[in-house]
Scaffold this active site. Sequence first.
Site, short mmCIF file in Angstrom:
data_model
loop_
_atom_site.label_atom_id
_atom_site.label_comp_id
_atom_site.label_asym_id
_atom_site.label_seq_id
_atom_site.Cartn_x
_atom_site.Cartn_y
_atom_site.Cartn_z
N VAL A 1 -10.22 0.66 11.86
CA VAL A 1 -11.27 0.35 10.89
C VAL A 1 -10.81 -0.68 9.86
O VAL A 1 -11.54 -1.63 9.54
CB VAL A 1 -11.77 1.62 10.17
CG1 VAL A 1 -12.98 1.29 9.33
CG2 VAL A 1 -12.10 2.70 11.17
N GLY B 1 -8.56 -2.99 10.10
CA GLY B 1 -8.45 -4.31 10.73
C GLY B 1 -9.81 -4.93 10.94
O GLY B 1 -10.06 -6.10 10.58
N GLU C 1 -0.60 6.26 -8.59
CA GLU C 1 -1.83 6.95 -8.20
C GLU C 1 -1.60 8.47 -8.19
O GLU C 1 -2.43 9.22 -8.69
CB GLU C 1 -2.22 6.43 -6.81
CG GLU C 1 -3.42 7.06 -6.17
CD GLU C 1 -3.58 6.54 -4.74
OE1 GLU C 1 -3.48 5.31 -4.52
OE2 GLU C 1 -3.80 7.36 -3.83
N LYS D 1 3.32 -1.97 -3.64
CA LYS D 1 2.28 -1.08 -3.10
C LYS D 1 2.76 0.38 -3.17
O LYS D 1 1.99 1.29 -3.50
CB LYS D 1 1.96 -1.46 -1.65
CG LYS D 1 1.04 -0.47 -0.91
CD LYS D 1 -0.34 -0.45 -1.53
CE LYS D 1 -1.34 0.53 -0.97
NZ LYS D 1 -1.09 1.32 0.17
N ALA E 1 2.60 1.65 10.81
CA ALA E 1 3.92 1.27 10.30
C ALA E 1 5.02 1.83 11.21
O ALA E 1 4.82 2.84 11.89
CB ALA E 1 4.10 1.81 8.88
N SER F 1 -4.69 -2.31 -0.61
CA SER F 1 -5.20 -1.06 -1.16
C SER F 1 -6.70 -1.14 -1.34
O SER F 1 -7.26 -2.21 -1.54
CB SER F 1 -4.53 -0.75 -2.50
OG SER F 1 -5.07 0.45 -3.02
N HIS G 1 2.48 1.47 -6.68
CA HIS G 1 1.04 1.69 -6.90
C HIS G 1 0.66 3.10 -6.45
O HIS G 1 -0.01 3.84 -7.17
CB HIS G 1 0.22 0.65 -6.13
CG HIS G 1 -1.22 1.03 -5.95
ND1 HIS G 1 -1.64 1.92 -4.98
CD2 HIS G 1 -2.35 0.69 -6.64
CE1 HIS G 1 -2.95 2.09 -5.08
NE2 HIS G 1 -3.39 1.36 -6.07
N ASN G 2 1.10 3.48 -5.27
CA ASN G 2 0.75 4.81 -4.77
C ASN G 2 1.39 5.91 -5.60
O ASN G 2 0.79 6.96 -5.83
CB ASN G 2 1.16 4.95 -3.31
CG ASN G 2 0.23 4.19 -2.39
OD1 ASN G 2 -0.31 3.17 -2.77
ND2 ASN G 2 0.05 4.68 -1.18
N SER H 1 40.14 9.41 -13.30
CA SER H 1 40.24 8.16 -12.54
C SER H 1 41.67 7.95 -12.04
O SER H 1 41.88 7.36 -10.99
CB SER H 1 39.79 6.98 -13.40
OG SER H 1 40.58 6.92 -14.56
#
Length: 484
Positions: A15, A17, A192, A185, A79, A131, A188-189, A480
């Site tokens: 969808v 695409g 969200e 992106k 992906a 998005s 962004h998620n 150390s």
Amino acid sequence: MSEGQSDIALIGLAVMGQNFILNMNDHGFKVTAYNRTTEKVDRFMANEAAGTNVVGVHSIEEMVKSLKRPRRVMLLVKAGDVVDKFIDAIVPHLEKGDIIIDGGNSEYVDSNRRCKALEEKGILFIGTGVSGGEEGARYGPSLMPGGHPDAWPHVKDIFQACAAKADDEPCCDWVGKEGAGHYVKMVHNGIEYGDMQLCCEAYQLMKDALGMSCKEMSQVFSEWNKGELDSFLIEITRDILAFNDTDGEPLLEKILDKAGQKGTGKWTAISSLSLGMPVTLIGESVFARCLSALKSERTLASKHLQGPAERRYKGDKDEFVEHIRQALYASKIVSYAQGFMLMREASKEFGWELNYPAIALMWRGGCIIRSVFLGNIRDAFKKNPELTNLMLDDFFAAALHRCQESWRIVVSQAALLGIPTPAFSTALAFYDGYRSERLPANLIQAQRDYFGAHTYERLDDPGNYVHTNWTGRGGDVASSTYNA
Ligand SMILES: *[C@@H]1O[C@H](CO)[C@@H](O)[C@H](O)[C@H]1NC(C)=O
Ligand SMILES: *[C@@H]1O[C@H](CO)[C@@H](O)[C@H](O)[C@H]1NC(C)=O
Ligand SMILES: *[C@@H]1O[C@H](CO)[C@@H](O)[C@H](O)[C@H]1NC(C)=O
């Protein structure tokens, strides 16, 4: 079929695409459509794409032949391996300077790798965040392209024409090098996730502390959506709260309280840990979903573990609703400040040269976190591209100062009433930590030196690492030295 005529080819006729092809077609671009299962191409050409300028093809050879140069091939496929397989299949048919665009949900590390590998072959790679879902793909997504900078001038017109518009500007600009587009992106998620969790906490406080009905809460979200919180997520929360099931009761209250996730929020949290950036609100939001998923344990625990006897707020209801609004707004500022801190660190780490005002603008419209607020963020970074932290911008600092009293009331009342507010609380703790010149980490350093001889710096002698013989038993050898 006319050869060398198409502006761009798109592989993958799911969808997203199909919708993005139709979007490009609407904007006057000639698009070649290809899908490995070729019946899918024929079905698309006979239905959704009927009467358009879209060209359907049955092979990669045909697809490549149909394109103008430099050739632009966009992948909108699952992906992972599928992307690599398609790249391997296309590359032998391309020439130097041709462009491959991956618009799927790829991980940024894969996009880093693909960009480098393709550059060696003279092919220019773009990994772009897309998005806005199916609707966005069709009528204007937020597009976040990164990759080989030489590719951008050849893709810019198509992408900016098809992207969402906010204040007449396209929600699409160059993000940065290599996997920067997919990284942005991902963040962004993550943001969200944070914004959704903030809505959830506001909802639970109104429901449990104030005993409000869904209808009343819907009215509150409706009011909020008219002011500084104006955003897609506040708007849909308003509508969800108002939505009745077939029996006239709110549908929301019948939905199982076990949240799912696809992983991008988790990736953001993982990246923040690897880069050492305190992106606490997104982290808490991911964990809140994980906790929600333990429904059967929670059901058991709810019968054993006690909270305070009082769960209702005693004060003025309308006043408390306003406190919640301000707590939400202040927490949201912290969340975005943390998100930009993370992107700045990643940009440094990977050498991406991220374009911050452009990122805010890309998120301004088209995507799930679109809001008026992002316009304010864009203004802040436009005014000062070197801004250390969003919270230090005058506009946001003033907002935090204005909201902090309400924010503190909400977090403390929630604690007293036993209502979990992980995002509101962590945001406030971060704010108080970030504005503290002195934190108790001196004690951590002392403890580390005490049990592990890890050494510490003194305030009056920074840069000089010393060890103290704390017990009178230990040695004065620093750890150390042991490691050496
Ligand atoms: C092509 O179509 C098939 C069947 O609808 C689908 O499963 C597949 O993911 C599509 N994409 C590609 C790249 O082949
Ligand atoms: C849902 O039901 C409530 C209570 O019966 C009613 O007041 C409200 O108008 C209904 N909402 C919608 C969107 O129909
Ligand atoms: C640590 O302090 C004790 C007591 O003052 C002393 O006996 C010991 O020698 C010290 N250790 C070292 C390595 O200086």
